[in-house]
Each structure stands twice: as structure tokens, then as C-alpha cells.
Design an enzyme around this catalytic site. Structure first.
Site, PDB file in Angstrom:
ATOM      1  N   CYS A  72      34.608  33.064  44.841  1.00  0.00           N
ATOM      2  CA  CYS A  72      33.768  31.906  44.538  1.00  0.00           C
ATOM      3  C   CYS A  72      33.588  31.807  43.029  1.00  0.00           C
ATOM      4  CB  CYS A  72      32.415  32.067  45.235  1.00  0.00           C
ATOM      5  SG  CYS A  72      31.112  31.060  44.523  1.00  0.00           S
ATOM      6  N   HIS A  90      36.051  40.907  46.161  1.00  0.00           N
ATOM      7  CA  HIS A  90      36.562  40.748  44.788  1.00  0.00           C
ATOM      8  C   HIS A  90      37.969  41.338  44.637  1.00  0.00           C
ATOM      9  CE1 HIS A  90      36.711  40.776  40.477  1.00  0.00           C
ATOM     10  NE2 HIS A  90      36.749  42.095  40.419  1.00  0.00           N
ATOM     11  N   GLY A  99      35.450  40.693  36.525  1.00  0.00           N
ATOM     12  CA  GLY A  99      35.621  39.348  35.958  1.00  0.00           C
ATOM     13  C   GLY A  99      36.965  38.748  36.327  1.00  0.00           C
TER      14      GLY A  99
HETATM   15  O1  0FX Z   1      40.524  32.977  43.369  1.00  0.00           O
HETATM   16  P1  0FX Z   1      41.189  33.869  42.386  1.00  0.00           P
HETATM   17  O2  0FX Z   1      42.170  34.790  42.984  1.00  0.00           O
HETATM   18  O3  0FX Z   1      40.119  34.807  41.623  1.00  0.00           O
HETATM   19  C1  0FX Z   1      39.449  34.451  40.406  1.00  0.00           C
HETATM   20  C2  0FX Z   1      39.044  35.713  39.642  1.00  0.00           C
HETATM   21  O4  0FX Z   1      40.166  36.534  39.352  1.00  0.00           O
HETATM   22  C3  0FX Z   1      38.041  36.505  40.422  1.00  0.00           C
HETATM   23  O5  0FX Z   1      37.635  37.638  39.704  1.00  0.00           O
HETATM   24  C4  0FX Z   1      36.851  35.621  40.711  1.00  0.00           C
HETATM   25  N1  0FX Z   1      35.896  36.367  41.482  1.00  0.00           N
HETATM   26  C5  0FX Z   1      37.315  34.370  41.434  1.00  0.00           C
HETATM   27  C6  0FX Z   1      36.198  33.433  41.642  1.00  0.00           C
HETATM   28  O6  0FX Z   1      38.333  33.673  40.690  1.00  0.00           O
HETATM   29  O7  0FX Z   1      41.778  32.990  41.203  1.00  0.00           O
HETATM   30  P2  0FX Z   1      42.914  31.886  41.171  1.00  0.00           P
HETATM   31  O8  0FX Z   1      43.323  31.475  42.528  1.00  0.00           O
HETATM   32  O9  0FX Z   1      42.458  30.851  40.209  1.00  0.00           O
HETATM   33  O10 0FX Z   1      44.137  32.690  40.514  1.00  0.00           O
HETATM   34  C7  0FX Z   1      44.876  33.649  41.203  1.00  0.00           C
HETATM   35  C8  0FX Z   1      45.821  34.334  40.242  1.00  0.00           C
HETATM   36  O11 0FX Z   1      46.716  33.370  39.704  1.00  0.00           O
HETATM   37  C9  0FX Z   1      45.148  34.980  39.038  1.00  0.00           C
HETATM   38  O12 0FX Z   1      44.723  36.309  39.316  1.00  0.00           O
HETATM   39  C10 0FX Z   1      46.242  34.940  37.998  1.00  0.00           C
HETATM   40  C11 0FX Z   1      47.059  33.708  38.391  1.00  0.00           C
HETATM   41  N2  0FX Z   1      46.787  32.579  37.484  1.00  0.00           N
HETATM   42  C12 0FX Z   1      45.804  31.687  37.770  1.00  0.00           C
HETATM   43  C13 0FX Z   1      45.544  30.655  36.902  1.00  0.00           C
HETATM   44  C14 0FX Z   1      44.448  29.641  37.178  1.00  0.00           C
HETATM   45  C15 0FX Z   1      47.543  32.487  36.349  1.00  0.00           C
HETATM   46  O13 0FX Z   1      48.449  33.324  36.114  1.00  0.00           O
HETATM   47  N3  0FX Z   1      47.279  31.470  35.471  1.00  0.00           N
HETATM   48  C16 0FX Z   1      46.324  30.540  35.693  1.00  0.00           C
HETATM   49  O14 0FX Z   1      46.131  29.625  34.866  1.00  0.00           O
END
Ligand code: 0FX
Length: 242
Positions: A72, A90, A99
Site C-alpha cells: 500500500c 512487505h 522503504g
Molecule cells: O508494490 P511494489 O512492489 O512495492 C513498493 C515498495 O517497494 C514497497 O516497499 C512499498 N511497501 C510498496 C507500497 O510499494 O512496487 P511497484 O509495483 O511500484 O514496483 C515493483 C518493482 O518494479 C520495484 O521493486 C522495482 C520495479 N520498478 C518499479 C517502478 C515504479 C522499477 O524498476 N522502476 C520503476 O519506476
């Protein structure tokens, strides 16, 4: 037990329904106002609702006994975490690299990575730990392959222990220190490659694979003419090797 779940992660939404539904739990699923665009269809159909945790804190306290944060992107307000049991799923091994995007930082700074389920307090990714599962980082991994391993570990932890997590029958353990925290600003900063920095090849490869996560374009530099160039790494372990 009246349960609410907040997620801003597409992959997790269906998994939450599958997990909670198969165990017969009645729950309410929310997303954050910022993350709402990825769920436009699901919001229309009532599968998920938008919640502003700060503004709707009283309403949540009135209606629920337990809140789960599953990736979230809103901070749970102090009053909420101090009044009912709030639990965070997490994608990192607290207290290391708490984070944003823990696996990115773990590939670079060599701190352990894995999945954590913990009681929330007022600090981000902080509070007594219920369950953890460490995963490996191999030398041919990128951010994406480690992330996939971490999310699988998170899902297994929750799937194997959901009843105990909800019932509150797991003895919480204190974190082993405060660890370290990375903000989104820290992440944005490391994406720009300092072309004049002197590093070893090992450090260079680790840095670039930590920022390799298709389809995202992360690491970049500017040419002498001001053109922006994205960089990612392609790593392939030789299938003939040990
Ligand atoms: O939902 P989520 O996997 O998790 C993130 C945080 O890492 C986590 O600590 C926090 N509790 C949560 C609320 O948000 O994030 P995501 O789906 O935006 O990204 C997943 C992965 O994708 C990320 O670990 C690295 C990669 N990514 C993401 C973005 C937005 C990238 O490499 N570049 C980016 O610009």
C-alpha cells in the site's frame, strides 16, 4: 473478525481475493487515491474501493478490527496503527533496506533481502516482526528476478500462515536494530549514472543489474549533446556451467 486490506499492487489484488476467499474470510479491499488509475475497471465493478486512510480513519476504526497493508502506497496514520491491529506485508527483509524497492538496494549494498510480515507502528516498514523469509541474490540476478523471488516468498508466507496472522496467535519479535531506510528520492537519485565515478567492474555490473527491471527504464546518462540514454543489463547464466 472484520478485516480490511489496502493494496496498490495489481498482481496482489487477485491473490488477496484468492487467499482470503478460499479461507472464507469476509473482507473489504481498498486502494489508495494515487494508485486508483491502475484499478479503474475494478473500481467500477466494486471489486476495490478508494480509501484515504487519514480522512477515513474514524470510519475504518468504527467498521474494522484489523487492517492489512499489501504493498500500500499510503502511510497508515498513527491513530489507526495505535488503535487496531495493522499488519504490513512487505517485499523486503526488515530492518534491512526498509522503504522503496528493497531488492534494488540489496543488490547494491549487499544487505539481506526477503519478505516480512510485521505489526505496523508509525514508522515506515517498522514494527515487531511476525514472519520472515530470506531469499537469495545470485550474481546473474537483476532487480526483476530478485523481486519475483521476493513476491513468491511473501505469498507463501501469507498463504501458509494466514489464519495465525489474522487471529493474532504469532508471537511478535523485536526488529534486530533499526536497519536502514530508502526513500523514493533515494531511488530517483541512483537512476542517474555518474559517468565520471570510478568503480570496479563488479560494482558497475551490480549497480546496473540493480536498476534492470523490464519494462521500466531506470538507469540513464546524458550524452555530450544532452540526449538521454537508458541503460539496462542482459545477464544470462551459461546453462552448461555448474
Ligand atoms: O508494490 P511494489 O512492489 O512495492 C513498493 C515498495 O517497494 C514497497 O516497499 C512499498 N511497501 C510498496 C507500497 O510499494 O512496487 P511497484 O509495483 O511500484 O514496483 C515493483 C518493482 O518494479 C520495484 O521493486 C522495482 C520495479 N520498478 C518499479 C517502478 C515504479 C522499477 O524498476 N522502476 C520503476 O519506476
Amino acid at each position: 473478525m472484520k478485516i480490511f486490506v489496502v493494496t496498490d499492487n495489481r498482481w496482489w489484488l487477485d491473490k488477496i481475493y484468492k487467499l482470503f476467499g478460499s479461507r472464507g474470510y469476509v473482507f473489504k479491499c481498498y486502494c489508495s487515491p494515487k494508485g486508483a488509475s491502475i484499478f479503474s475497471e475494478e473500481i467500477k465493478s466494486g471489486y476495490i474501493e478508494i480509501v484515504d486512510l487519514k480522512k477515513q480513519c474514524d470510519e475504518l476504526l468504527k467498521n474494522f478490527d484489523i487492517g492489512l497493508s499489501v504493498h500500500c502506497k499510503q502511510i497508515f496514520p498513527e491513530r489507526l496503527v495505535n488503535s487496531i491491529r495493522c499488519i504490513n506485508i512487505h517485499p523486503g527483509l526488515n530492518p534491512y533496506n526498509r522503504g522503496w524497492f528493497p531488492q534494488v538496494f540489496s543488490i547494491i549494498n549487499k544487505k539481506p533481502i526477503g519478505a516480512t510480515i510485521h505489526i505496523m507502528d508509525q514508522q515506515v516498514d517498522h514494527g515487531d516482526i511476525l514472519l520472515q523469509s530470506e531469499v537469495a541474490i545470485y550474481e546473474w540476478d537483476t532487480s526483476k528476478t530478485v523481486y519475483e523471488r521476493v513476491v513468491d516468498a511473501e505469498y507463501s508466507l501469507l498463504e501458509d500462515n494466514l489464519t495465525r496472522v489474522i487471529d493474532g496467535t504469532i508471537t511478535p519479535k523485536k526488529m534486530t536494530g533499526e536497519g536502514n531506510y530508502n526513500s523514493i528520492a533515494d531511488y530517483v537519485q541512483i537512476k542517474e549514472i555518474d559517468m565520471d565515478k570510478v568503480v570496479t567492474m563488479r560494482e558497475a555490473i551490480d549497480y546496473l543489474r540493480a536498476l534492470t527491471h523490464s519494462p521500466y527504464k531506470n538507469a540513464y546518462f546524458y550524452t555530450g549533446n544532452g540526449e538521454k540514454v537508458f541503460v539496462s543489463l542482459d545477464l544470462e547464466k551459461d546453462s552448461q556451467s555448474l
